[in-house]
Write a protein that holds these residues in place. Sequence first.
Motif: not given
Length: 94
Positions: A27-49
């Motif tokens: 819910e907090a981070l989201g993630g990539q969406r598939g071709r049909h609008g569903d989320y990928c199998g895990y959340p993802q976090l953006r990191v800049a260093t």
Amino acid sequence: MPARRGIALFGIDGTTVRPQDSPENREALGGQRGRHGDYCGYPQLRVATLMALRSHLLAAGNFGPYSQGETTPAKELFTELAENSLAIVDRGFA
């Protein structure tokens, strides 16, 4: 920071990280969406260093949800640069 000719060299770049899969992270981070609008199998976090290029030590970092581009968390890293430094950035950061 070690300097070359009096100028400290840094690099700024972004990536994504897969944090623990939990309803809160999804819910907090989201993630990539598939071709049909569903989320990928895990959340993802953006990191800049911000990295010292001579030593490869991380000088600073910033995080954000996947819905942000990598330039959004990277903007705050520029305030961490000393006046006598040069930052090498990835395309799209200018």
